[in-house]
Design a protein around this motif. Sequence first.
Motif, PDB file in Angstrom:
ATOM      1  N   ASP A   1     105.870  34.102 123.050  1.00 41.06           N
ATOM      2  CA  ASP A   1     106.656  35.327 122.868  1.00 41.06           C
ATOM      3  C   ASP A   1     106.663  35.785 121.409  1.00 41.06           C
ATOM      4  O   ASP A   1     107.469  36.648 121.045  1.00 41.06           O
ATOM      5  CB  ASP A   1     108.089  35.125 123.354  1.00 41.06           C
ATOM      6  N   ASN A   2     105.779  35.213 120.607  1.00 43.24           N
ATOM      7  CA  ASN A   2     105.725  35.587 119.183  1.00 43.24           C
ATOM      8  C   ASN A   2     104.519  36.469 118.880  1.00 43.24           C
ATOM      9  O   ASN A   2     103.943  36.405 117.803  1.00 43.24           O
ATOM     10  CB  ASN A   2     105.692  34.330 118.300  1.00 43.24           C
ATOM     11  N   VAL A   3     104.163  37.311 119.846  1.00 42.88           N
ATOM     12  CA  VAL A   3     102.969  38.157 119.729  1.00 42.88           C
ATOM     13  C   VAL A   3     103.356  39.627 119.829  1.00 42.88           C
ATOM     14  O   VAL A   3     104.142  40.029 120.693  1.00 42.88           O
ATOM     15  CB  VAL A   3     101.941  37.831 120.839  1.00 42.88           C
ATOM     16  N   GLY A   4     102.793  40.422 118.930  1.00 41.26           N
ATOM     17  CA  GLY A   4     102.941  41.870 118.987  1.00 41.26           C
ATOM     18  C   GLY A   4     101.601  42.520 118.732  1.00 41.26           C
ATOM     19  O   GLY A   4     100.607  41.844 118.476  1.00 41.26           O
ATOM     20  N   THR A   5     101.578  43.835 118.762  1.00 41.83           N
ATOM     21  CA  THR A   5     100.300  44.507 118.557  1.00 41.83           C
ATOM     22  C   THR A   5     100.509  45.909 117.976  1.00 41.83           C
ATOM     23  O   THR A   5     101.588  46.248 117.510  1.00 41.83           O
ATOM     24  CB  THR A   5      99.482  44.555 119.860  1.00 41.83           C
ATOM     25  N   VAL A   6      99.455  46.697 118.035  1.00 42.75           N
ATOM     26  CA  VAL A   6      99.420  48.009 117.382  1.00 42.75           C
ATOM     27  C   VAL A   6      99.086  49.091 118.398  1.00 42.75           C
ATOM     28  O   VAL A   6      98.241  48.899 119.273  1.00 42.75           O
ATOM     29  CB  VAL A   6      98.361  48.004 116.255  1.00 42.75           C
TER      30      VAL A   6
ATOM     31  N   LYS B   1     111.323  47.402 122.000  1.00 39.25           N
ATOM     32  CA  LYS B   1     111.948  46.202 121.451  1.00 39.25           C
ATOM     33  C   LYS B   1     112.169  46.323 119.951  1.00 39.25           C
ATOM     34  O   LYS B   1     113.295  46.255 119.460  1.00 39.25           O
ATOM     35  CB  LYS B   1     111.065  44.989 121.756  1.00 39.25           C
ATOM     36  N   PHE B   2     111.092  46.488 119.198  1.00 40.98           N
ATOM     37  CA  PHE B   2     111.164  46.623 117.747  1.00 40.98           C
ATOM     38  C   PHE B   2     109.984  47.471 117.310  1.00 40.98           C
ATOM     39  O   PHE B   2     108.863  47.277 117.774  1.00 40.98           O
ATOM     40  CB  PHE B   2     111.107  45.249 117.065  1.00 40.98           C
ATOM     41  N   THR B   3     110.247  48.404 116.404  1.00 39.49           N
ATOM     42  CA  THR B   3     109.228  49.361 116.002  1.00 39.49           C
ATOM     43  C   THR B   3     108.901  49.225 114.530  1.00 39.49           C
ATOM     44  O   THR B   3     109.778  49.329 113.670  1.00 39.49           O
ATOM     45  CB  THR B   3     109.711  50.810 116.253  1.00 39.49           C
TER      46      THR B   3
ATOM     47  N   GLU C   1     109.246  57.971 118.342  1.00 40.23           N
ATOM     48  CA  GLU C   1     110.532  58.297 118.940  1.00 40.23           C
ATOM     49  C   GLU C   1     110.712  57.571 120.277  1.00 40.23           C
ATOM     50  O   GLU C   1     111.806  57.052 120.569  1.00 40.23           O
ATOM     51  CB  GLU C   1     110.649  59.809 119.127  1.00 40.23           C
ATOM     52  N   TYR C   2     109.646  57.512 121.079  1.00 38.47           N
ATOM     53  CA  TYR C   2     109.745  56.831 122.369  1.00 38.47           C
ATOM     54  C   TYR C   2     110.093  55.359 122.174  1.00 38.47           C
ATOM     55  O   TYR C   2     111.001  54.825 122.821  1.00 38.47           O
ATOM     56  CB  TYR C   2     108.434  56.953 123.153  1.00 38.47           C
ATOM     57  N   HIS C   3     109.378  54.705 121.261  1.00 40.87           N
ATOM     58  CA  HIS C   3     109.597  53.264 121.108  1.00 40.87           C
ATOM     59  C   HIS C   3     110.930  52.959 120.429  1.00 40.87           C
ATOM     60  O   HIS C   3     111.572  51.932 120.736  1.00 40.87           O
ATOM     61  CB  HIS C   3     108.442  52.624 120.333  1.00 40.87           C
TER      62      HIS C   3
ATOM     63  N   LEU D   1     107.281  44.778 123.736  1.00 37.61           N
ATOM     64  CA  LEU D   1     106.692  44.050 122.619  1.00 37.61           C
ATOM     65  C   LEU D   1     107.117  44.654 121.289  1.00 37.61           C
ATOM     66  O   LEU D   1     107.459  45.829 121.205  1.00 37.61           O
ATOM     67  CB  LEU D   1     105.159  44.088 122.691  1.00 37.61           C
ATOM     68  N   ARG D   2     107.082  43.845 120.273  1.00 38.77           N
ATOM     69  CA  ARG D   2     107.193  44.356 118.902  1.00 38.77           C
ATOM     70  C   ARG D   2     105.891  45.102 118.603  1.00 38.77           C
ATOM     71  O   ARG D   2     104.798  44.531 118.698  1.00 38.77           O
ATOM     72  CB  ARG D   2     107.385  43.204 117.928  1.00 38.77           C
TER      73      ARG D   2
END
Length: 324
Positions: free
Chosen positions: A151-156, A213-215, A206-208, A174-175
């Motif tokens: 759960d320590n994964v985010g992306t772009v 979760k975190f932007t 704005e959506y995120h 996701l972050r």
Amino acid sequence: MLKDVFIGLSQNQFLTAAAKKYGLKLGAQTVVAGTNIEETIASIRELNAQGISCTVDNLGEFVFEKEEALKAKNSILEVIESIHANGVDAHISLKPTQIGLDIDYDFCYENLKEIVDAASKYDMHINIDMEDYGHVQPSYDLIDELLKEYDNVGTVIQSYFYRAEDDIKERKDLRLRIVKGAYKEPAEYAYQTREEIDANFIALIEYHLLHGKFTSIATHDHHIINHVIQFVEENEIPLEKFEFQMLYGFRKDMQLDLANKGYNFCTYVPFGDDWYGYFMRRLAERPQNLNLVAKQVFNKRTNTAIGLVAGAFLLGRLTSKKKK
């Protein structure tokens, strides 16, 4: 036109090799935090002392040899250990092609899993950067596999892609770092005008902010930053739900100003000698970035401004002289 020039330069292997050799002469230290881990940790400490966190990128991409991919993986693992050992506020950003996506999918996944697993032991975030269109879906596939265990994964999310709206809704839990995009993509896949890209960029942010979760809002554009500040105030979005991000060496005064005003701020900290393609794409993404860095270098009254303002041309001169 200028964007196409910078994209072309970023993919020039001859100039990339020359940049590694002449990096310091060209002022590379103004856009990368160091050429090794020790220098980079020192740079991170300086930023942390100003209330700024960091995401660290061991520069390199589009690797086609297993030996080079394994070397990159091991280097990233060393950075993870060094971040933990030194107690600095930082996490990792990486590109799948650096650790083998263009070699073999399963080979890349195993390398990526080892990195994510090592970071998870220290509760450290791993951000998986997105690259050109052909690598987007395979990268998302890698992420989906990792999310089954970690759960320590985010992306772009790259706002110039038509698919970005669907992607951000699918991955709202996701972050996410939201960017405009820095590769040259055909009209078949991506918006082509600045106005279209900016409009989609703002819509995605704005959506995120409202649903995600975190932007991480990655931009140097003060107009967009001001818009976001007004939006979060009007919608009573907590500060802990987002951060601003900028690149190391760009708009330092604004970075510090936002941090001092209480906004979460994260600086994208690249290190290593493979800096040339990275820097050229930053200029392609927003040619005004050249002015931002050049002004700061001129303020320092150093000769490195020559390299930043005309790096590609100076590289050509240096390498041609060497041949004679």
